[in-house]
Scaffold this active site. Structure first.
Site, PDB file in Angstrom:
ATOM      1  N   HIS A  14      33.160  45.235  40.970  1.00 18.60           N
ATOM      2  CA  HIS A  14      33.289  44.779  42.363  1.00 18.60           C
ATOM      3  C   HIS A  14      32.291  45.499  43.262  1.00 18.60           C
ATOM      4  O   HIS A  14      32.548  45.687  44.450  1.00 18.60           O
ATOM      5  CB  HIS A  14      34.701  45.025  42.903  1.00 18.60           C
ATOM      6  CG  HIS A  14      35.793  44.360  42.127  1.00 18.60           C
ATOM      7  ND1 HIS A  14      36.308  44.888  40.978  1.00 18.60           N
ATOM      8  CD2 HIS A  14      36.451  43.198  42.333  1.00 18.60           C
ATOM      9  CE1 HIS A  14      37.251  44.081  40.512  1.00 18.60           C
ATOM     10  NE2 HIS A  14      37.356  43.050  41.307  1.00 18.60           N
ATOM     11  N   GLU A  74      33.281  29.865  37.782  1.00 23.28           N
ATOM     12  CA  GLU A  74      32.097  29.959  38.639  1.00 23.28           C
ATOM     13  C   GLU A  74      31.028  28.956  38.204  1.00 23.28           C
ATOM     14  O   GLU A  74      30.338  28.368  39.045  1.00 23.28           O
ATOM     15  CB  GLU A  74      31.543  31.383  38.611  1.00 23.28           C
ATOM     16  CG  GLU A  74      32.508  32.436  39.193  1.00 23.28           C
ATOM     17  CD  GLU A  74      33.625  32.840  38.253  1.00 23.28           C
ATOM     18  OE1 GLU A  74      33.561  32.480  37.055  1.00 23.28           O
ATOM     19  OE2 GLU A  74      34.572  33.517  38.703  1.00 23.28           O
TER      20      GLU A  74
END
Lengths: 412, 338
Positions: free
Chosen positions: B129, B60
């Site tokens: 998540h 990322e």
């Protein structure tokens, strides 16, 4: 035409509907790679990171210097652990499909990595797994019921309902908590190993990531610290060729092996056939002894294949051929060890079937027990107050108030 | 007008921008051939090629860092971070670099990067998540922060974000991808085709960044929320029969203080709701701003309802999520206060 700069996009070798193509995979014949001294200098063993250490040949015979010469009994235990891991996985996959749990991740095709490595290490060595290392729990003897209770987030869940299924931990068994964020465990394992060295203990740390996760910065941080401090750690890249939908080329595997990053950082790197139980065991023993004798860390790349979907939320038919796992050139780890034992005259199809039945009964019995403690949908349920514990060692006032607020909200 | 769910609306926004502007590129994990784990980029690589829609390694920090470099070199990158929970490795690039590049170079360098990332709970995703980290990003000067709650806004806001010369972190409340959700998991799922904001124009349009929207007119209390909580607020107000004015913030940075404060001055009462944890959450900024602007018009203390100050627990999804019960209790308290 003058040459121009260009943007290279790694290309998949085969897509849905096409014939699986593994021509990119470079292998070495079984027994072809020499086993150097565990204290060999990194600069003298660069070939280990490029060649492929293999022990089992096509006739199921163990050959070459890397043959660990394991006792037949240990081979049979290894086979049992791998088969149990696989049967457990299959049953838990079905449980997810039946709505008993929210999520599952199988390790089909990668069983030898966790099982052979787990067996090659000492019980006090500290393990920092990724989410596809369930075989470590099998090797270290955690009852399946305990794993199932975590998957069910039920009243006996070791994580007290806080973690997604498969994110186990086991302090007593020296297996670290799985994060869910990728590669974070790699520098942590290095730090644990540095602490062991600081304290003068000869326990080592071992960690695992997928090849896709080696793209994260934490991988590089871990490599650097491990190499700078010669930490007693084994860092494993499980190259199962796939990071969800992207193949290993997107993680940097097209130009050079992942193992070659070891020498790049000044540490030993070994590329091993990850579906060869004996080879995985042998290189792990080598790396563990190297770490324990002060010769520093080792990066091991396990060349294997993710036989199943990434998780129960994934559909690999969208991005790879359906029969690719059957065509994987390095075969299946369970079948290969089974055939080796048969070749030794120490196993048979009949015994294998009997073992499979026995393990299926064991998994079924464990499941029957686990669901008694609750499932995601059926009680008994964990006490909701547990949600507020362990944020801090002592619960702050603000969380006490929120706990009270929830009790009021729920009418209890 | 065509019906779209939020996934299709976002896809349409990117499709339009890839077609309109050859400098628009997309990059992220699994977004190319596969079309993204939530299918938001489905078909875009096939249509625009591998040099416009790039699959990336799982890194990322590098995705955002590379997007900055591309932006500096004239492209207009749209980066996807697969889950907001996975954005933290990119935070140095976002906080120290992307947000400050224009400032530290006195306007000579800047990068028009949009970072799309799915956020929020309600999908049994556990602690990795389900997070709603928007508040953290609002605390960094130099990035815009938006979160749509309808397919219509999702498309218009995403186009506006891509066209914006400032960096934008674009949060997608993933529980809303397939339909509005009022926080009651026992009800059957409702598709966007049943909702007026599921009607989305085929072509180009924008929803301006920095404008809140009054989604329900009312006179008794102002409910300020965004993302999934819009529907929870609607359900709670309806259940109590309270004539609430409900405001969808849509854009946290810049914040449409006018729309919010005009409403609070009118109703005299205010409840703020978000999924994110309460302590130092974006609700605290909203509350402080409203108090400063509307103190003399307030008839009751401003209420805040939020996720508990714990990580998001897998097994206690619905005890954690600030659903209709918690919002209704908070709304009642705001209505009953002096």
């Amino acid at each position: 035409m003058p040459r121009r700069s260009r943007l290279h996009i790694p290309q998949h070798h085969s897509r849905p509907g096409e014939e699986p193509d593994f021509s990119y995979l470079e292998t070495s014949p079984a027994g072809a790679v020499a086993r150097p001294d565990v204290n060999a200098r990194v600069r003298d063993i660069g070939n280990l990171s490029v060649d492929l250490v293999r022990v089992l040949d096509d006739n199921h015979v163990a050959v070459g210097q890397w043959n660990p010469h394991l006792e037949v009994q240990d081979l049979q235990i290894g086979l049992r652990h791998m088969l149990l891991t696989r049967i457990f996985d299959e049953r838990m996959q079905r449980a997810q499909r039946q709505g008993k749990t929210s999520f599952y991740m199988r390790c089909l095709g990668e069983e030898a990595v966790s099982v052979a490595q787990g067996m090659a290490l000492r019980p006090k060595d500290m393990l920092f797994p990724a989410y596809r290392n369930q075989g470590l729990y099998v090797v270290r003897g955690r009852p399946l019921v305990d794993l199932m209770c975590q998957l069910l987030s039920n009243t006996r869940d070791m994580c007290k309902g806080r973690q997604l299924p498969v994110m186990y931990h086991w302090a007593e068994g020296r297996i670290f908590s799985i994060s869910g964020n990728l590669t974070t465990q790699f520098p942590q394992a290095v730090g644990w190993a540095m602490a062991a060295a600081i304290k003068g203990e000869d326990d080592i740390a071992v960690s695992w990531i997928g090849e896709g996760s080696s793209a994260e910065a934490d991988f590089h941080h871990a490599m650097l610290f491990a190499s700078v401090y010669m930490a007693p750690v084994i860092l494993n890249i499980v190259n199962n060729q796939w990071a969800i939908s992207t193949f290993q080329g997107f993680a940097g595997g097209e130009q050079r092996s992942f193992a070659a990053r070891g020498p790049g950082y000044g540490m030993a790197g070994i590329r091993v056939d990850g579906n060869d139980f004996l080879a995985v065991h042998a290189v792990t023993q080598w790396a563990a002894e190297r770490a324990r004798t002060g010769a520093g860390p080792t990066l091991i790349e396990h060349v294997t294949y993710r036989g199943a979907a990434h998780s129960t939320s994934d559909d690999p038919a969208r991005y790879r051929p359906k029969d690719d796992y059957e065509k994987w050139p390095l075969g299946d780890p369970v079948s290969r060890l089974k055939n080796h034992l048969i070749a030794l005259g120490e196993w048979s199809e009949v015994r294998h079937q009997a073992l499979a039945r026995e393990l299926e009964v064991h998994v079924t019995e464990s499941w029957k027990e686990a669901v008694q403690y609750g499932t995601l949908t059926d009680g008994p349920r964990l006490n909701r107050d547990l949600m507020f514990q362990d944020v801090f060692k002592e619960m702050p006032e603000q969380l006490r108030k929120q706990r009270e607020q929830l009790r009021t909200e729920q009418g209890v | 007008m065509p019906q779209m769910n939020m996934i299709q609306a976002l896809n349409s926004a990117m499709d339009i921008m890839l077609a309109r502007d050859p400098n628009v590129v997309m990059l992220g994990e699994d977004i190319g051939y596969f079309g993204g784990v939530f299918r938001v980029t489905d078909g875009l690589q096939r249509k625009y090629g591998e040099h416009r829609v790039l699959d990336t390694p799982i890194a990322e920090g590098a995705i955002v860092g590379a997007a900055i470099g591309m932006g500096v070199n004239g492209l207009r990158p749209v980066a996807e971070v697969q889950f907001a929970d996975y954005i933290y490795p990119a935070c140095d690039q976002i906080f120290s670099e992307l947000a400050r590049l224009r400032y530290r170079s006195a306007g000579d360098f800047w990068a028009p990067v949009t970072i799309r990332t799915p956020c929020g709970g309600g999908i049994r995703g556990g602690q990795t998540h389900s997070q709603s980290p928007e508040g953290i990003f609002t605390h960094v000067c130099g990035i815009k922060v938006v979160m749509p709650s309808t397919p219509y806004d999702a498309k218009g806001l995403l186009i506006a974000s891509i066209e914006d010369d400032d960096p934008v972190v674009f949060f997608e409340p993933k529980r809303l991808y397939n339909g509005p959700f009022d926080g009651d998991a026992n009800k059957p799922a409702v598709p966007w085709s049943t909702h007026p904001k599921g009607e989305v124009p085929e072509g180009y349009y924008t929803v301006p960044i920095g404008k809140a929207e009054i989604v329900r007119k009312g006179s008794a209390v102002t409910m300020v929320a965004y993302g999934t909580m819009i529907y929870v607020c609607e359900a709670a107000a309806k259940a109590l029969g309270i004539d609430a004015e409900i405001i969808d913030v849509r854009s946290m940075v810049p914040l449409d203080t006018d729309t919010i404060c005009t409403s609070v001055r009118k109703t005299g009462r205010c409840l703020i709701a978000h999924e994110a944890t309460r302590f130092s959450g974006f609700g605290a900024e909203l509350s402080a701003t409203i108090q400063e602007e509307c103190f003399w018009d307030l008839e009751a203390p401003i209420g805040r309802v939020a996720g508990w100050d714990t990580p998001y627990p897998h097994a206690f999804e619905w005890e954690y999520f600030p659903g209709p019960l918690r919002v209704a209790a908070a709304l009642k308290a705001v209505m009953e206060a002096a």
